[in-house]
Structure formats: C-alpha cells, structure tokens
Design an enzyme around this catalytic site. Structure first.
Site, PDB file in Angstrom:
ATOM      1  N   GLY A 172       0.800  -1.221   0.000  1.00 32.45           N
ATOM      2  CA  GLY A 172       0.000   0.000   0.000  1.00 32.45           C
ATOM      3  C   GLY A 172       0.838   1.278   0.000  1.00 32.45           C
ATOM      4  N   ILE A 173       0.335   2.261   0.716  1.00 31.32           N
ATOM      5  CA  ILE A 173       0.990   3.573   0.766  1.00 31.32           C
ATOM      6  C   ILE A 173       2.414   3.443   1.311  1.00 31.32           C
ATOM      7  CG2 ILE A 173       0.937   5.830   1.897  1.00 31.32           C
ATOM      8  CD1 ILE A 173      -2.179   5.633   1.748  1.00 31.32           C
ATOM      9  N   VAL A 223       3.430  -2.913  15.635  1.00 32.83           N
ATOM     10  CA  VAL A 223       3.608  -1.597  16.273  1.00 32.83           C
ATOM     11  C   VAL A 223       2.772  -1.423  17.541  1.00 32.83           C
ATOM     12  CG1 VAL A 223       4.297  -0.409  14.143  1.00 32.83           C
ATOM     13  CG2 VAL A 223       1.872  -0.417  14.833  1.00 32.83           C
ATOM     14  N   GLY A 263      -1.436   1.231   9.791  1.00 34.78           N
ATOM     15  CA  GLY A 263      -2.767   1.605  10.269  1.00 34.78           C
ATOM     16  C   GLY A 263      -3.788   0.559   9.875  1.00 34.78           C
ATOM     17  N   TYR A 267     -12.003   4.580  13.790  1.00 36.29           N
ATOM     18  CA  TYR A 267     -10.932   4.961  12.855  1.00 36.29           C
ATOM     19  C   TYR A 267     -10.783   6.480  12.757  1.00 36.29           C
ATOM     20  CZ  TYR A 267      -8.333   5.241   8.434  1.00 36.29           C
ATOM     21  OH  TYR A 267      -7.392   5.516   7.462  1.00 36.29           O
TER      22      TYR A 267
HETATM   23  P1  NDP Z   1      -3.077  -1.224   3.804  1.00 42.14           P
HETATM   24  O1  NDP Z   1      -4.209  -1.909   4.489  1.00 42.14           O
HETATM   25  O2  NDP Z   1      -2.824  -1.470   2.367  1.00 42.14           O
HETATM   26  O3  NDP Z   1      -1.708  -1.466   4.614  1.00 42.14           O
HETATM   27  C1  NDP Z   1      -1.674  -1.297   6.001  1.00 42.14           C
HETATM   28  C2  NDP Z   1      -0.265  -1.463   6.467  1.00 42.14           C
HETATM   29  O4  NDP Z   1      -0.223  -1.311   7.901  1.00 42.14           O
HETATM   30  C3  NDP Z   1       0.286  -2.853   6.151  1.00 42.14           C
HETATM   31  O5  NDP Z   1       1.639  -2.748   5.812  1.00 42.14           O
HETATM   32  C4  NDP Z   1       0.136  -3.581   7.485  1.00 42.14           C
HETATM   33  O6  NDP Z   1       1.050  -4.637   7.672  1.00 42.14           O
HETATM   34  C5  NDP Z   1       0.436  -2.448   8.450  1.00 42.14           C
HETATM   35  N1  NDP Z   1      -0.042  -2.734   9.793  1.00 42.14           N
HETATM   36  C6  NDP Z   1      -1.315  -2.843  10.216  1.00 42.14           C
HETATM   37  N2  NDP Z   1      -1.358  -3.136  11.531  1.00 42.14           N
HETATM   38  C7  NDP Z   1      -0.070  -3.220  11.937  1.00 42.14           C
HETATM   39  C8  NDP Z   1       0.547  -3.477  13.174  1.00 42.14           C
HETATM   40  N3  NDP Z   1      -0.147  -3.747  14.298  1.00 42.14           N
HETATM   41  N4  NDP Z   1       1.899  -3.477  13.233  1.00 42.14           N
HETATM   42  C9  NDP Z   1       2.628  -3.223  12.129  1.00 42.14           C
HETATM   43  N5  NDP Z   1       2.102  -2.965  10.930  1.00 42.14           N
HETATM   44  C10 NDP Z   1       0.767  -2.973  10.832  1.00 42.14           C
HETATM   45  O7  NDP Z   1      -3.341   0.319   4.081  1.00 42.14           O
HETATM   46  P2  NDP Z   1      -2.962   1.636   3.264  1.00 42.14           P
HETATM   47  O8  NDP Z   1      -1.665   1.495   2.595  1.00 42.14           O
HETATM   48  O9  NDP Z   1      -4.148   2.050   2.512  1.00 42.14           O
HETATM   49  O10 NDP Z   1      -2.843   2.647   4.510  1.00 42.14           O
HETATM   50  C11 NDP Z   1      -1.615   3.113   5.011  1.00 42.14           C
HETATM   51  C12 NDP Z   1      -1.927   4.257   5.972  1.00 42.14           C
HETATM   52  O11 NDP Z   1      -2.641   5.261   5.252  1.00 42.14           O
HETATM   53  C13 NDP Z   1      -2.820   3.841   7.128  1.00 42.14           C
HETATM   54  O12 NDP Z   1      -2.407   4.499   8.315  1.00 42.14           O
HETATM   55  C14 NDP Z   1      -4.192   4.329   6.699  1.00 42.14           C
HETATM   56  O13 NDP Z   1      -5.021   4.574   7.801  1.00 42.14           O
HETATM   57  C15 NDP Z   1      -3.827   5.590   5.936  1.00 42.14           C
HETATM   58  N6  NDP Z   1      -4.841   6.014   4.992  1.00 42.14           N
HETATM   59  C16 NDP Z   1      -5.219   5.235   3.940  1.00 42.14           C
HETATM   60  C17 NDP Z   1      -6.198   5.675   3.052  1.00 42.14           C
HETATM   61  C18 NDP Z   1      -6.661   4.861   1.885  1.00 42.14           C
HETATM   62  O14 NDP Z   1      -7.671   5.221   1.265  1.00 42.14           O
HETATM   63  N7  NDP Z   1      -5.981   3.792   1.512  1.00 42.14           N
HETATM   64  C19 NDP Z   1      -6.852   6.983   3.226  1.00 42.14           C
HETATM   65  C20 NDP Z   1      -6.382   7.727   4.367  1.00 42.14           C
HETATM   66  C21 NDP Z   1      -5.410   7.257   5.214  1.00 42.14           C
HETATM   67  P3  NDP Z   1       0.640  -6.160   7.247  1.00 42.14           P
HETATM   68  O15 NDP Z   1       0.502  -6.176   5.755  1.00 42.14           O
HETATM   69  O16 NDP Z   1       1.781  -6.962   7.710  1.00 42.14           O
HETATM   70  O17 NDP Z   1      -0.659  -6.454   7.944  1.00 42.14           O
END
Ligand code: NDP
Length: 235
Positions: A13-14, A50, A78, A140
């Site tokens: 993702g991001i 985290v 997140g 959230y």
């Molecule tokens: P994804 O669901 O694609 O990826 C989430 C990432 O967070 C993954 O790498 C995941 O790891 C990691 N993660 C989740 N929980 C934990 C944890 N407890 N410890 C360590 N790593 C963790 O999300 P996005 O890429 O879309 O989002 C990235 C950020 O951007 C987030 O904070 C999200 O809230 C924010 N965001 C996203 C938007 C969107 O539309 N996509 C809009 C606004 C904000 P793993 O793969 O190992 O689970």
C-alpha cells in the site's frame, strides 16, 4: 545525501510506495511488516507489530545497527475495523486505537529520543476524514484525529532539537484498505472528490518525500490534506 529512513507498514500500500520512493532517492530504507516480508529490493525489512512497544524498540535496534540512527520516520501502519456505533465491539475500538494511536506514539517516542539528529523528520499518515468523522468509522476517524493531536504535541517538544513533525491526510487511495470499502462507500467518496478519482499510493509518497526534504525544513506541525480537493469541497 543518504539518510536512514524507517517506514512502518512498508510492505504494501501507501507505505510500500513511500519506502520505494526514498530508496529511489538513494536513502537507506527500512520497513516494518507485521505479516509477510514482501522482499522489496534494496530495502531492509524488519518484522514488528507496532502495538507492542518492545517489538518497536527491537526493530529500531536492528535498523540502527544496520543503517544508523533513524533520521526520517514515517508512521504509516494503520488499520480499520468499521462498524456502526451500536455494533462496534470493544475489541474493534481498541484494535484500531492500539495500532493507529498507540502504535504511532511508540515509534515516534523511540525515534524522537536520543539518536534522531538535527534535521530529523517524523511524518504520520493520518486521514482526510480525521477532522470530519465518517459513517461507521467512529474508531478509525477519532484515531486519525488522535494522530494529529500527537503530531502537534510532539512538534512542540522536538522543534528545539531541529526535528519537524507533520501529518499527511490522504483522501481515498487505491490500496487493499480502500478495496475493503463497500461499493456505496466508494461511490460516496468519489462524489466528494472534485478531481473525480482516487489517489494512487505514489501520489502520497511524493508528498511525504517532500516533507522529509530540506525544501520543507520550515513546515512544522501541519496536517496536510492530499485528497484531490475533497477536504476543501467539504469545508
Ligand atoms: P493497507 O491496508 O494497504 O496497509 C496497512 C499497512 O499497515 C500494512 O503494511 C500492514 O502490515 C500495516 N499494519 C497494520 N497493523 C499493523 C501493526 N499492528 N503493526 C505493524 N504494521 C501494521 O493500508 P494503506 O496502505 O491504505 O494505509 C496506510 C496508511 O494510510 C494507514 O495508516 C491508513 O489509515 C492511511 N490512509 C489510507 C487511506 C486509503 O484510502 N488507503 C486513506 C487515508 C489514510 P501487514 O501487511 O503486515 O498487515
């Protein structure tokens, strides 16, 4: 000049786009992942949940040993756990807070203590919905607003050391998290975005890279929307 950069949740993702952008700029980049190391070429991957501050400290120890003190931290990891108020469980509420708020706090606390040098950067990935709330996202949206409060507080504490702390507020971005939304929610999002489309992870990564650059040295404590105009549209 190559910097030591750490991106939490950088395996997809991001976060992945952010990690690849810094790597392509010549930085020494590490990511944390919770579930699976995607094997991104040229990027150090460290397993770390985290929500566990001991795992966070261990991950920083490893990154510091391999790449030197973290100079740029991107707190990106997140989660969502959507539900309407009446159906939202304690577990759904806590899970989101533990990851989005406590997780951001743990990594920022570790990065912002001793080793981070003058010129260091902490950038949290919050959300464009943080100031507004969202239907079915009480946990959230409030957690993302909590990240902004964290950023503005840490900014005051760390500014005397020359470290800036900012938040990026993405609108809908094409990732797994976005794909989980219902068709109705996606349609509602698109209607609210004047540009009429979702963002791409690389479009968030470019802004993060700018905030981490010397060009952004005087930007501090901002919550910067990157949302195709949606926030301005709502105001
Ligand atoms: P994804 O669901 O694609 O990826 C989430 C990432 O967070 C993954 O790498 C995941 O790891 C990691 N993660 C989740 N929980 C934990 C944890 N407890 N410890 C360590 N790593 C963790 O999300 P996005 O890429 O879309 O989002 C990235 C950020 O951007 C987030 O904070 C999200 O809230 C924010 N965001 C996203 C938007 C969107 O539309 N996509 C809009 C606004 C904000 P793993 O793969 O190992 O689970």
């Amino acid at each position: 000049m190559s910097r030591s950069v750490l991106v939490t949740g950088g395996n997809r993702g991001i976060g992945r786009a952010v990690a690849e952008t810094f790597r392509d700029e010549g930085d020494r980049v590490a990511i944390t992942y919770r579930t699976e190391d995607p094997g991104i070429p040229g990027v150090l991957a460290v397993r770390c949940d985290v929500t566990d501050s001991e795992q966070v400290d261990a991950a920083f120890d490893e990154v510091e040993a391999r790449h030197g003190a973290v100079e740029v931290l991107v707190a990106n990891a997140g989660v969502t756990a959507d539900n309407l108020l009446a159906d939202m469980s304690d577990e759904q509420f806590r899970h989101v807070y533990e990851t989005n708020v406590a997780g951001t706090f743990y990594v920022a606390r570790r990065a912002g203590t001793a080793p981070m040098p003058d010129g260091g950067r902490i950038i949290a990935i919050s959300s464009a919905i943080a100031p507004y709330g969202a239907y079915g996202q009480a946990n959230y949206a409030s957690s993302k607003a909590g990240q902004i409060g964290l950023v503005k507080s840490l900014m005051r504490e760390l500014a005397p050391r020359g470290i800036t702390v900012n938040a990026v507020l993405p609108g809908p971005v094409q990732t797994d998290m976005y794909d989980e939304l219902s068709p109705e929610a996606k349609a509602g999002h698109l209607r609210s975005i004047p540009l009429g489309r979702c963002g791409q992870p690389e479009e968030i990564a470019g802004v993060v890279a700018f905030l981490a650059s010397s060009k952004a040295a005087f930007i501090n404590g901002v919550a910067l929307p990157v949302d195709g105009g949606a926030l301005g549209h709502l105001i």
